[in-house]
Design a protein around this motif. Structure first.
Motif, PDB file in Angstrom:
ATOM      1  N   GLU A 158       0.837  -1.205   0.000  1.00 20.99           N
ATOM      2  CA  GLU A 158       0.000   0.000   0.000  1.00 20.99           C
ATOM      3  C   GLU A 158       0.873   1.256   0.000  1.00 20.99           C
ATOM      4  N   THR A 159       1.904   1.249   0.847  1.00 20.80           N
ATOM      5  CA  THR A 159       2.806   2.405   0.918  1.00 20.80           C
ATOM      6  C   THR A 159       3.540   2.605  -0.398  1.00 20.80           C
ATOM      7  N   LEU A 160       4.068   1.510  -0.952  1.00 21.08           N
ATOM      8  CA  LEU A 160       4.762   1.579  -2.234  1.00 21.08           C
ATOM      9  C   LEU A 160       3.817   2.042  -3.339  1.00 21.08           C
ATOM     10  N   GLY A 161       2.599   1.483  -3.339  1.00 23.92           N
ATOM     11  CA  GLY A 161       1.624   1.838  -4.362  1.00 23.92           C
ATOM     12  C   GLY A 161       1.263   3.312  -4.319  1.00 23.92           C
ATOM     13  N   LYS A 162       1.148   3.870  -3.126  1.00 26.28           N
ATOM     14  CA  LYS A 162       0.821   5.296  -2.990  1.00 26.28           C
ATOM     15  C   LYS A 162       1.949   6.158  -3.553  1.00 26.28           C
ATOM     16  N   GLN A 163       3.195   5.772  -3.275  1.00 26.38           N
ATOM     17  CA  GLN A 163       4.329   6.536  -3.789  1.00 26.38           C
ATOM     18  C   GLN A 163       4.392   6.480  -5.320  1.00 26.38           C
ATOM     19  N   ILE A 164       4.156   5.290  -5.866  1.00 33.35           N
ATOM     20  CA  ILE A 164       4.182   5.146  -7.325  1.00 33.35           C
ATOM     21  C   ILE A 164       3.015   5.901  -7.964  1.00 33.35           C
ATOM     22  N   ALA A 165       1.861   5.860  -7.312  1.00 29.75           N
ATOM     23  CA  ALA A 165       0.694   6.577  -7.836  1.00 29.75           C
ATOM     24  C   ALA A 165       0.957   8.080  -7.894  1.00 29.75           C
ATOM     25  N   MET A 166       1.590   8.618  -6.862  1.00 28.18           N
ATOM     26  CA  MET A 166       1.929  10.040  -6.852  1.00 28.18           C
ATOM     27  C   MET A 166       2.924  10.356  -7.966  1.00 28.18           C
ATOM     28  N   HIS A 167       3.864   9.444  -8.196  1.00 29.85           N
ATOM     29  CA  HIS A 167       4.803   9.612  -9.306  1.00 29.85           C
ATOM     30  C   HIS A 167       4.053   9.641 -10.636  1.00 29.85           C
ATOM     31  N   ILE A 168       3.130   8.713 -10.821  1.00 31.93           N
ATOM     32  CA  ILE A 168       2.369   8.630 -12.075  1.00 31.93           C
ATOM     33  C   ILE A 168       1.567   9.908 -12.314  1.00 31.93           C
ATOM     34  N   ALA A 169       0.962  10.428 -11.255  1.00 32.95           N
ATOM     35  CA  ALA A 169       0.193  11.664 -11.386  1.00 32.95           C
ATOM     36  C   ALA A 169       1.076  12.802 -11.870  1.00 32.95           C
ATOM     37  N   ALA A 170       2.314  12.850 -11.362  1.00 29.93           N
ATOM     38  CA  ALA A 170       3.217  13.947 -11.702  1.00 29.93           C
ATOM     39  C   ALA A 170       3.959  13.731 -13.018  1.00 29.93           C
ATOM     40  N   ALA A 171       4.384  12.492 -13.276  1.00 30.54           N
ATOM     41  CA  ALA A 171       5.293  12.225 -14.397  1.00 30.54           C
ATOM     42  C   ALA A 171       4.603  11.848 -15.702  1.00 30.54           C
ATOM     43  N   PHE A 172       3.334  11.500 -15.643  1.00 27.66           N
ATOM     44  CA  PHE A 172       2.539  11.207 -16.842  1.00 27.66           C
ATOM     45  C   PHE A 172       3.188  10.196 -17.782  1.00 27.66           C
ATOM     46  N   PRO A 173       3.454   8.964 -17.329  1.00 26.07           N
ATOM     47  CA  PRO A 173       3.980   7.942 -18.240  1.00 26.07           C
ATOM     48  C   PRO A 173       2.959   7.615 -19.323  1.00 26.07           C
ATOM     49  N   LEU A 174       3.454   7.229 -20.484  1.00 27.14           N
ATOM     50  CA  LEU A 174       2.565   6.875 -21.598  1.00 27.14           C
ATOM     51  C   LEU A 174       2.199   5.397 -21.585  1.00 27.14           C
ATOM     52  N   ALA A 175       3.036   4.579 -20.932  1.00 33.43           N
ATOM     53  CA  ALA A 175       2.791   3.136 -20.896  1.00 33.43           C
ATOM     54  C   ALA A 175       3.622   2.534 -19.778  1.00 33.43           C
ATOM     55  N   LEU A 176       3.341   1.267 -19.441  1.00 38.87           N
ATOM     56  CA  LEU A 176       4.074   0.590 -18.372  1.00 38.87           C
ATOM     57  C   LEU A 176       5.540   0.399 -18.756  1.00 38.87           C
ATOM     58  N   SER A 177       5.784  -0.089 -19.966  1.00 38.12           N
ATOM     59  CA  SER A 177       7.156  -0.313 -20.432  1.00 38.12           C
ATOM     60  C   SER A 177       7.326   0.305 -21.816  1.00 38.12           C
ATOM     61  N   ALA A 178       8.572   0.411 -22.261  1.00 39.51           N
ATOM     62  CA  ALA A 178       8.846   0.983 -23.581  1.00 39.51           C
ATOM     63  C   ALA A 178       8.154   0.184 -24.678  1.00 39.51           C
ATOM     64  N   ALA A 179       8.083  -1.134 -24.491  1.00 40.01           N
ATOM     65  CA  ALA A 179       7.458  -1.998 -25.500  1.00 40.01           C
ATOM     66  C   ALA A 179       5.956  -1.751 -25.624  1.00 40.01           C
ATOM     67  N   ASP A 180       5.362  -1.127 -24.595  1.00 42.67           N
ATOM     68  CA  ASP A 180       3.917  -0.892 -24.593  1.00 42.67           C
ATOM     69  C   ASP A 180       3.517   0.461 -25.186  1.00 42.67           C
ATOM     70  N   ILE A 181       4.483   1.320 -25.482  1.00 44.69           N
ATOM     71  CA  ILE A 181       4.163   2.637 -26.027  1.00 44.69           C
ATOM     72  C   ILE A 181       3.590   2.487 -27.425  1.00 44.69           C
ATOM     73  N   ASP A 182       2.578   3.254 -27.728  1.00 46.50           N
ATOM     74  CA  ASP A 182       1.903   3.204 -29.028  1.00 46.50           C
ATOM     75  C   ASP A 182       2.920   3.378 -30.167  1.00 46.50           C
ATOM     76  N   PRO A 183       3.006   2.407 -31.084  1.00 46.18           N
ATOM     77  CA  PRO A 183       3.949   2.505 -32.210  1.00 46.18           C
ATOM     78  C   PRO A 183       3.731   3.761 -33.056  1.00 46.18           C
ATOM     79  N   VAL A 184       2.493   4.203 -33.160  1.00 47.70           N
ATOM     80  CA  VAL A 184       2.195   5.418 -33.927  1.00 47.70           C
ATOM     81  C   VAL A 184       2.893   6.622 -33.296  1.00 47.70           C
TER      82      VAL A 184
END
Length: 309
Positions: free
Chosen positions: A183-209
């Protein structure tokens, strides 16, 4: 040639951070196409990479709900931020989030057809809300995450009410580590996601377009260097790889120290817990991303209403 208005130039400037004259030139070169003009500016080195968060946002709320090992995020739009503060609207978003979670429906159309607790369907309740609140509203999108064993952690940035806000995040952590650790780890990662705006989980998952779009921009930039073709090819490959690394969650640098990749943050937490933890998926909904609001000329509207040419 498209009519290049001051409002269009301002919108491009807000998106790109480029100068007013550069924005006007970019729009002229691209016949008024905002997306193409943004790419033109970037290719000329006059703008930073466009973030989805820079797009004009519609109003409303994002709702997140979690039960056990599953979670859901729902976006409901309204015309003004005033309605988003309305208790009736907030209750509706909270309720449809629960309906989506319990029913498992994965798209807005199916959610609208679902039964509403007070009677009728979600769609019928929405129509009633529009009539009583006096403003158009829309159930826009739904997304689910789940784990077999582990936790789903919700986070709302600058919450307007519990589980409701303009940015909603869900983080799915699979594993047998203690729940409080995850839960603690998930909250920290969630805050990172809110701020950093990743496009996908991994590079392989990024939209090819999207990657091809970046490749085209990098190619145009590299071509201006005048270097040999084989060097340009390496420059382009490097630029695309850098873009993918910076926009994939697992390889992004943790916002709390700006030096540790998220994958390493997860691995460290698992090692310290002496158990398994895997970041399997996430959802990030930012209110109105991708929606362009109509820009109106207030003075022109007043003149039109008064019958002034």
């Amino acid at each position: 040639m498209a009519d290049i208005t001051a409002a269009t130039v301002k919108e491009l400037r807000d998106r790109s951070g480029a100068g007013m004259m550069d924005c006007k030139k970019a729009l002229t070169e691209t016949n008024g196409d905002i997306e193409a003009a943004t790419d033109w500016l970037r290719a000329k080195g006059l703008a930073a990479a466009q973030k989805k968060s820079s797009r004009t946002a519609a109003e409303g709320l994002v709702g997140v709900a979690v039960a056990g090992t599953k979670g859901v995020a729902v976006e409901v739009n309204s015309e003004t931020d005033f309605v988003a503060k309305n208790e009736q609207f907030q209750d509706f978003v909270r309720t449809v989030s629960t309906i989506a979670l319990e029913s498992g429906v994965s798209d807005a159309e199916a959610l609208l057809a679902a039964s509403y607790p007070s009677g009728g369907t979600v769609s019928e309740k929405l129509v009633a809300n529009i009539a009583t609140i006096g403003e158009n509203q829309n159930v826009r999108r739904v997304a689910h995450v789940s784990v077999n064993q582990g936790v789903v952690v919700p986070y709302v940035h600058n919450a307007a009410a519990p589980g409701l806000g303009k940015i909603g995040v869900l983080v799915a952590l699979e594993g047998d580590a203690p729940a409080d650790t995850m839960e603690t780890l998930g909250k920290q990662i969630a805050m990172h996601i809110a701020a950093a705006f990743p496009l996908a989980l991994s590079a392989a998952d990024i939209d090819p377009v999207q990657l091809e779009r970046e490749r085209a921009i990098a190619t145009e930039k590299a071509a201006e260097s005048g270097k040999p073709a084989e060097i340009i090819a390496k420059m382009v490959d490097g630029a695309v790889a850098k873009y993918a690394k910076e926009n994939a969650l697992l390889s992004q640098l943790f916002v709390m120290d700006n030096k540790t990749p998220i994958a390493d943050v997860v691995a460290k937490a698992a090692k310290e817990a002496g158990a398994s933890i895997t970041l399997t998926s996430y959802v990030r909904f930012q209110l109105g991303e991708g929606i362009e609001k109509e820009v109106s000329d207030f003075a022109a509207e007043v003149a039109a209403a008064a019958g002034v040419a």
